[in-house]
Design a protein around this motif. Structure first.
Motif, PDB file in Angstrom:
ATOM      1  N   ASP A 148      39.469  49.567  49.552  1.00 44.55           N
ATOM      2  CA  ASP A 148      39.613  48.997  50.896  1.00 44.55           C
ATOM      3  C   ASP A 148      38.503  47.979  51.167  1.00 44.55           C
ATOM      4  OD1 ASP A 148      40.543  48.503  53.403  1.00 44.55           O
ATOM      5  OD2 ASP A 148      39.614  50.279  54.313  1.00 44.55           O
ATOM      6  N   TYR A 149      38.625  46.796  50.515  1.00 45.70           N
ATOM      7  CA  TYR A 149      37.690  45.716  50.769  1.00 45.70           C
ATOM      8  C   TYR A 149      38.138  44.930  52.001  1.00 45.70           C
ATOM      9  CZ  TYR A 149      36.022  46.484  45.964  1.00 45.70           C
ATOM     10  OH  TYR A 149      35.520  47.034  44.815  1.00 45.70           O
ATOM     11  N   ASP A 150      37.280  44.010  52.465  1.00 42.80           N
ATOM     12  CA  ASP A 150      37.707  43.107  53.533  1.00 42.80           C
ATOM     13  C   ASP A 150      38.774  42.170  52.988  1.00 42.80           C
ATOM     14  OD1 ASP A 150      36.350  40.328  52.793  1.00 42.80           O
ATOM     15  OD2 ASP A 150      34.882  41.917  52.383  1.00 42.80           O
ATOM     16  N   SER A 151      39.482  41.502  53.868  1.00 43.55           N
ATOM     17  CA  SER A 151      40.650  40.714  53.484  1.00 43.55           C
ATOM     18  C   SER A 151      40.299  39.594  52.508  1.00 43.55           C
ATOM     19  CB  SER A 151      41.327  40.133  54.730  1.00 43.55           C
ATOM     20  OG  SER A 151      40.407  39.317  55.453  1.00 43.55           O
ATOM     21  N   THR A 152      39.165  38.932  52.708  1.00 42.82           N
ATOM     22  CA  THR A 152      38.798  37.824  51.823  1.00 42.82           C
ATOM     23  C   THR A 152      38.473  38.338  50.424  1.00 42.82           C
ATOM     24  OG1 THR A 152      37.864  36.646  53.721  1.00 42.82           O
ATOM     25  CG2 THR A 152      37.250  35.862  51.522  1.00 42.82           C
ATOM     26  N   THR A 153      37.687  39.408  50.363  1.00 47.58           N
ATOM     27  CA  THR A 153      37.350  39.990  49.055  1.00 47.58           C
ATOM     28  C   THR A 153      38.606  40.452  48.334  1.00 47.58           C
ATOM     29  OG1 THR A 153      35.201  40.739  49.896  1.00 47.58           O
ATOM     30  CG2 THR A 153      36.017  41.778  47.884  1.00 47.58           C
ATOM     31  N   ALA A 155      41.593  39.363  48.673  1.00 42.40           N
ATOM     32  CA  ALA A 155      42.370  38.204  48.238  1.00 42.40           C
ATOM     33  C   ALA A 155      41.808  37.627  46.947  1.00 42.40           C
ATOM     34  CB  ALA A 155      42.371  37.146  49.338  1.00 42.40           C
ATOM     35  N   HIS A 156      40.469  37.574  46.819  1.00 37.38           N
ATOM     36  CA  HIS A 156      39.848  37.043  45.610  1.00 37.38           C
ATOM     37  C   HIS A 156      40.102  37.961  44.415  1.00 37.38           C
ATOM     38  CE1 HIS A 156      36.734  34.428  47.990  1.00 37.38           C
ATOM     39  NE2 HIS A 156      38.006  34.117  48.246  1.00 37.38           N
ATOM     40  N   VAL A 157      40.064  39.271  44.650  1.00 37.09           N
ATOM     41  CA  VAL A 157      40.337  40.217  43.555  1.00 37.09           C
ATOM     42  C   VAL A 157      41.780  40.079  43.089  1.00 37.09           C
ATOM     43  CG1 VAL A 157      40.433  42.649  42.905  1.00 37.09           C
ATOM     44  CG2 VAL A 157      38.559  41.829  44.326  1.00 37.09           C
ATOM     45  N   LYS A 158      42.706  39.978  44.031  1.00 37.15           N
ATOM     46  CA  LYS A 158      44.121  39.812  43.677  1.00 37.15           C
ATOM     47  C   LYS A 158      44.344  38.508  42.925  1.00 37.15           C
ATOM     48  CE  LYS A 158      46.247  42.572  47.379  1.00 37.15           C
ATOM     49  NZ  LYS A 158      47.131  42.535  48.573  1.00 37.15           N
ATOM     50  N   LEU A 159      43.625  37.453  43.345  1.00 36.11           N
ATOM     51  CA  LEU A 159      43.761  36.158  42.677  1.00 36.11           C
ATOM     52  C   LEU A 159      43.342  36.269  41.216  1.00 36.11           C
ATOM     53  CD1 LEU A 159      44.270  33.101  42.813  1.00 36.11           C
ATOM     54  CD2 LEU A 159      41.877  32.841  43.521  1.00 36.11           C
ATOM     55  N   LEU A 160      42.164  36.890  40.953  1.00 33.61           N
ATOM     56  CA  LEU A 160      41.690  37.056  39.576  1.00 33.61           C
ATOM     57  C   LEU A 160      42.648  37.925  38.777  1.00 33.61           C
ATOM     58  CD1 LEU A 160      39.517  36.680  37.398  1.00 33.61           C
ATOM     59  CD2 LEU A 160      38.359  38.700  38.317  1.00 33.61           C
ATOM     60  N   HIS A 161      43.131  39.010  39.376  1.00 35.03           N
ATOM     61  CA  HIS A 161      44.062  39.895  38.678  1.00 35.03           C
ATOM     62  C   HIS A 161      45.342  39.161  38.312  1.00 35.03           C
ATOM     63  CE1 HIS A 161      47.398  42.834  38.523  1.00 35.03           C
ATOM     64  NE2 HIS A 161      46.505  43.564  37.831  1.00 35.03           N
ATOM     65  N   ARG A 162      45.849  38.356  39.240  1.00 32.97           N
ATOM     66  CA  ARG A 162      47.103  37.630  38.980  1.00 32.97           C
ATOM     67  C   ARG A 162      46.924  36.642  37.838  1.00 32.97           C
ATOM     68  NH1 ARG A 162      48.729  32.849  40.858  1.00 32.97           N
ATOM     69  NH2 ARG A 162      47.133  32.812  42.495  1.00 32.97           N
ATOM     70  N   ILE A 163      45.797  35.912  37.833  1.00 37.61           N
ATOM     71  CA  ILE A 163      45.548  34.929  36.777  1.00 37.61           C
ATOM     72  C   ILE A 163      45.422  35.619  35.417  1.00 37.61           C
ATOM     73  CG2 ILE A 163      43.906  33.219  35.920  1.00 37.61           C
ATOM     74  CD1 ILE A 163      45.531  32.255  38.294  1.00 37.61           C
ATOM     75  N   LEU A 164      44.620  36.683  35.365  1.00 43.51           N
ATOM     76  CA  LEU A 164      44.391  37.377  34.099  1.00 43.51           C
ATOM     77  C   LEU A 164      45.622  38.118  33.620  1.00 43.51           C
ATOM     78  CD1 LEU A 164      40.782  38.801  34.617  1.00 43.51           C
ATOM     79  CD2 LEU A 164      41.460  36.968  33.072  1.00 43.51           C
ATOM     80  N   GLU A 165      46.367  38.692  34.557  1.00 43.06           N
ATOM     81  CA  GLU A 165      47.569  39.441  34.159  1.00 43.06           C
ATOM     82  C   GLU A 165      48.576  38.524  33.497  1.00 43.06           C
ATOM     83  OE1 GLU A 165      51.281  41.401  33.995  1.00 43.06           O
ATOM     84  OE2 GLU A 165      50.901  39.627  35.244  1.00 43.06           O
ATOM     85  N   ALA A 166      48.714  37.306  34.038  1.00 42.23           N
ATOM     86  CA  ALA A 166      49.638  36.343  33.444  1.00 42.23           C
ATOM     87  C   ALA A 166      49.150  35.884  32.072  1.00 42.23           C
ATOM     88  CB  ALA A 166      49.813  35.149  34.376  1.00 42.23           C
ATOM     89  N   GLU A 167      47.819  35.721  31.938  1.00 42.71           N
ATOM     90  CA  GLU A 167      47.258  35.222  30.683  1.00 42.71           C
ATOM     91  C   GLU A 167      47.181  36.304  29.608  1.00 42.71           C
ATOM     92  OE1 GLU A 167      45.656  32.292  28.151  1.00 42.71           O
ATOM     93  OE2 GLU A 167      46.660  32.174  30.093  1.00 42.71           O
ATOM     94  N   LEU A 168      46.896  37.538  30.000  1.00 43.77           N
ATOM     95  CA  LEU A 168      46.658  38.620  29.029  1.00 43.77           C
ATOM     96  C   LEU A 168      47.825  39.583  28.902  1.00 43.77           C
ATOM     97  CD1 LEU A 168      42.970  39.531  30.025  1.00 43.77           C
ATOM     98  CD2 LEU A 168      43.734  37.894  28.301  1.00 43.77           C
ATOM     99  N   ARG A 169      48.953  39.241  29.524  1.00 48.80           N
ATOM    100  CA  ARG A 169      50.090  40.160  29.539  1.00 48.80           C
ATOM    101  C   ARG A 169      50.497  40.577  28.125  1.00 48.80           C
ATOM    102  NH1 ARG A 169      53.608  37.085  32.079  1.00 48.80           N
ATOM    103  NH2 ARG A 169      52.919  37.803  34.148  1.00 48.80           N
ATOM    104  N   ASP A 170      50.631  39.606  27.229  1.00 50.69           N
ATOM    105  CA  ASP A 170      51.069  39.914  25.858  1.00 50.69           C
ATOM    106  C   ASP A 170      50.030  40.756  25.114  1.00 50.69           C
ATOM    107  OD1 ASP A 170      53.384  38.472  26.303  1.00 50.69           O
ATOM    108  OD2 ASP A 170      52.577  36.619  25.451  1.00 50.69           O
ATOM    109  N   GLU A 171      48.735  40.414  25.291  1.00 45.69           N
ATOM    110  CA  GLU A 171      47.679  41.173  24.603  1.00 45.69           C
ATOM    111  C   GLU A 171      47.608  42.612  25.102  1.00 45.69           C
ATOM    112  OE1 GLU A 171      47.433  38.177  25.688  1.00 45.69           O
ATOM    113  OE2 GLU A 171      46.761  36.926  24.009  1.00 45.69           O
ATOM    114  N   LEU A 172      47.714  42.787  26.428  1.00 42.56           N
ATOM    115  CA  LEU A 172      47.662  44.143  26.991  1.00 42.56           C
ATOM    116  C   LEU A 172      48.857  44.968  26.549  1.00 42.56           C
ATOM    117  CD1 LEU A 172      46.471  43.242  30.600  1.00 42.56           C
ATOM    118  CD2 LEU A 172      45.149  44.472  28.872  1.00 42.56           C
ATOM    119  N   LYS A 173      50.009  44.339  26.501  1.00 43.21           N
ATOM    120  CA  LYS A 173      51.212  45.053  26.058  1.00 43.21           C
ATOM    121  C   LYS A 173      51.091  45.443  24.586  1.00 43.21           C
ATOM    122  CE  LYS A 173      56.258  44.626  25.825  1.00 43.21           C
ATOM    123  NZ  LYS A 173      57.433  43.739  26.076  1.00 43.21           N
TER     124      LYS A 173
END
Length: 681
Positions: A148-153, A155-173
């Motif tokens: 339960d971070y503040d809204s800005t924090t 949002a930044h965490v979700k942004l990083l997760h979205r970028i990395l998830e798209a980039e590392l999806r194949d490696e993680l799988k």
């Protein structure tokens, strides 16, 4: 108001003012070219020619572009650096990510806590492909989304997760698929090896566990391999610490079972609890053997050869003493990091996806301090003495986690091989003492009592007597003379067995014939024997004891060296010789007891026959009657000859498939044409 400046700023201004006030002397002015301008001139690297060579030109390049990072880009929480992708699945791939959001840096401080090489408080926090910290800590990043971070924090965490998830999806799988099937590809071994992971491997045939620090792919003429740099718990003679060890996983096609790799995470072991218990149990043995231990050894030991490690087949009594190893092997000293010290590494990865070499962030001052505390000099004799006598501060007991990481080897000395080796703990055994050795010695009882009393007293009170010159004349030297095979060597051996002390046997051949080499070798032997309270036996010492002559100056040097070093020897030394009449007069004043051994009498020979027969029957009653022993005792033989005859007779009996009997011994005596002694004792 007057402002007084002090500190670095004032010093810098003072230095600058001195530079301004400098005057150029006439000689310096003559070296200045006419028309020299007090400004700078910029040169630029040219484009490569057909040979790939460049030079410096004064033409400003016309193909330069403005830098991408500026005040505008500094406003973004993340900077994504993209490069061309050639794997056929996408046009671009992320080469690196720059974290600019201070809110996100605080979250990553929790997600990547303890990860080597990551400092999340940096102004420019950069991660490069293949982003192994996020592969290893992906679960932590996903869990951060639920905090339960503040809204800005958030949002930044979700942004990083979205970028990395798209980039590392194949490696993680792929990683999850590998783990599910219990296999791994060579190019993705790093995915299951997070720094700090406990790995299981085999080193020189012994199972072991170590803490993984970092890894790198290496290309050689023999092929490609993944190099695991690890740490285990070792002993440097004074404390437990972390030593460096490494394992290699050679390249392989396709996939391989994780548990079949040369090194793999311990948690994947099919018998995890059993293996942990075994390693901890061995760690306790390792801990108990630290310091000084006199043991028996039967197995493979490792030494140093001209081209690397050499294996020795050792069946000998040994002395485990890493402190002495460091003392007598200054070029191979054991250096360890503190048990609580965390080795920091730089987590930088190439765009190819392979690990680069990590570099340990060790301060030079720390290395110098370690060297100062680990190197030994002649002035360390008091510290060494305290070490042997157990007066050094005992290290704190190891925890189970530390016992798990204890190495499988200890440094020591093989008394039979007369060399320093590394011994496997699993082959170290307690000594089975020959309790009856001293009783079987064929000597008058008063002589035996005297020798034993003197040697025991010397060990217990060697510091109570001193010469007018400090450190001189503290030892005990005994000369045993007489014909071969009458028990001279056996006397020293049985004394050592009775006292349960190490026996160091040497001959002139062990020391060499070169005067400088003899002095160095003898100095080391005398010091080792003294510190270990060993019984030192110089067998067939005629070359050192014989009267000096004017015609052999080189041998005179050897005798002089030997005489001088004996003056300062503080231990127990037995000298044996067959030629007591030729001893140099200078030795007479240095010998505390001189004992003459005569030819064996009939009763003595009977005693020797009985002792050897009892020993060959392993303590049981042998099948020789008193009459048989009386007949054998009539043969004029020394103890060594009696032993050889019995050994040969035993081989004959084995060949005939029967137990050793008088007829076998008689056959051997007849073949050797032994004659009855006509002189009855």
């Amino acid at each position: 108001m007057t402002v007084i400046e002090s500190g670095p700023l004032a010093a810098a201004k003072d230095a600058a003012s001195k530079l301004v006030d400098l005057t150029i002397d006439d000689d310096s002015q003559s070296e200045i070219k006419p028309g020299m301008i007090s400004e700078t001139k910029n040169l630029y690297q040219s484009k490569p020619d057909e040979n790939g060579k460049t030079t410096w030109v004064d033409t400003y390049p016309d193909d330069l572009e403005d830098p991408a990072e500026n005040a505008e880009t500094a406003r973004y929480a993340l900077l994504i650096r993209n490069s061309k992708c050639y794997d056929g699945r996408k046009k671009l791939q992320i080469a690196s990510i720059v974290i600019q959001s201070p809110l996100l840096k605080r979250v990553l401080g929790t997600v990547l806590e303890g990860y080597p090489g990551i400092t999340t408080t940096l102004d420019r926090l950069t991660f490069s492909a293949p982003f192994q910290p996020f592969i290893h800590r992906w679960k932590n990043l996903v869990e951060a989304l639920q905090v339960d971070y503040d809204s800005t924090t958030k949002a930044h965490v979700k942004l990083l997760h979205r970028i990395l998830e798209a980039e590392l999806r194949d490696e993680l799988k792929a990683r999850d698929d590998y783990i599910l099937n219990g296999v791994i590809a060579h190019s993705t071994i790093w995915m299951i090896l997070e720094p700090g992971t406990i790995v299981f491997a085999t080193k020189d045939g012994q199972p072991c566990a170590a803490k993984f620090n970092h890894g790198a792919y290496q290309d050689t003429k023999c092929g490609r391999y993944f190099n695991l740099q690890c740490q285990d718990v070792d002993w440097d003679g004074g404390r437990f610490g972390l030593g460096n060890t490494r394992f290699i996983i050679w390249d392989f096609e396709g996939t391989a079972k994780i548990t079949k790799l040369a090194a793999f995470p311990l948690d994947y072991h099919p018998n995890l609890n059993e293996v942990k218990n075994q390693l901890i149990a061995r760690g306790k043995v390792f801990e108990s053997l630290s310091g000084y231990s006199y043991k028996n050894y039967q197995g493979i030991a490792i030494g140093d050869g001209p081209w690397g490690p050499v294996k020795y087949n050792v069946d000998s009594r040994i002395i485990l003493d890493t402190y002495a190893w460091n003392r007598f092997n200054p070029n191979k000293q054991v250096h360890l990091a503190d048990l609580t010290k965390v080795t920091r590494t730089a987590a930088v990865v190439e765009d190819s996806g392979d690990y680069n070499e990590y570099e340990e962030d060790e301060d030079e001052d720390d290395d110098e301090d370690d060297c100062e505390t680990s190197c030994y000099s002649e002035e360390d004799s008091i510290e060494y003495e305290n070490h042997f006598e157990g007066k050094r501060n005992a290290p704190a007991p190891l925890t189970d986690d530390q016992l798990l990481l204890c190495g499988a080897f200890l440094k020591g000395y093989s008394l039979r091989n007369k060399t320093w080796l590394t011994f496997s703990i699993g082959s170290v055994k307690d000594i089975k003492w020959s309790e009856g050795a001293f009783d079987s010695l064929v000597l008058p009882e008063d002589h035996k009592d005297l020798i034993l009393a003197l040697t025991e007293s010397q060990v217990a009170h060697k510091k109570t007597f001193d010469d007018m010159i400090q450190g001189k004349g503290k030892g005990m030297i005994m000369l045993l003379s007489g014909p071969p095979g009458v028990g001279k060597t056996l006397t020293a051996e049985s004394i050592a067995e009775s006292m349960k002390a190490p026996l160091y046997m040497m001959s002139a051949g062990d020391l060499g014939l070169n005067s400088s080499g003899v002095e160095s070798s003898l100095s080391n032997v005398l010091e080792m024997a003294t510190k270990w309270n060993a019984i030192l036996l110089l067998d067939e010492a005629d070359v050192f004891l014989e009267q000096r002559s004017a015609n052999d100056l080189e041998r005179n040097k050897l005798v002089s060296i030997f005489l001088r070093m004996l003056e300062y020897y503080e231990g127990i030394l037995f000298l044996t010789t067959n030629r007591v009449d030729n001893i140099d007069a200078a030795f007479q004043s240095r010998i505390h007891i001189s004992m003459q051994y005569n030819e064996l009498s009939t009763s003595s020979r009977r005693h020797v026959w009985n002792n050897f027969l009892t020993a060959s029957s392993k303590g049981k009653k042998h099948g020789f009657s008193d009459e048989d022993l009386a007949k054998l005792a009539d043969y004029k033989m020394n103890g060594r000859e009696i032993k050889n005859v019995l050994k040969t007779a035993q081989l004959l009996a084995n060949k005939k498939g029967s137990g050793l009997g008088y007829e076998h011994v008689k056959s051997i005596l007849a073949i050797e044409k032994r004659h009855i002694n006509n002189e009855k004792a």
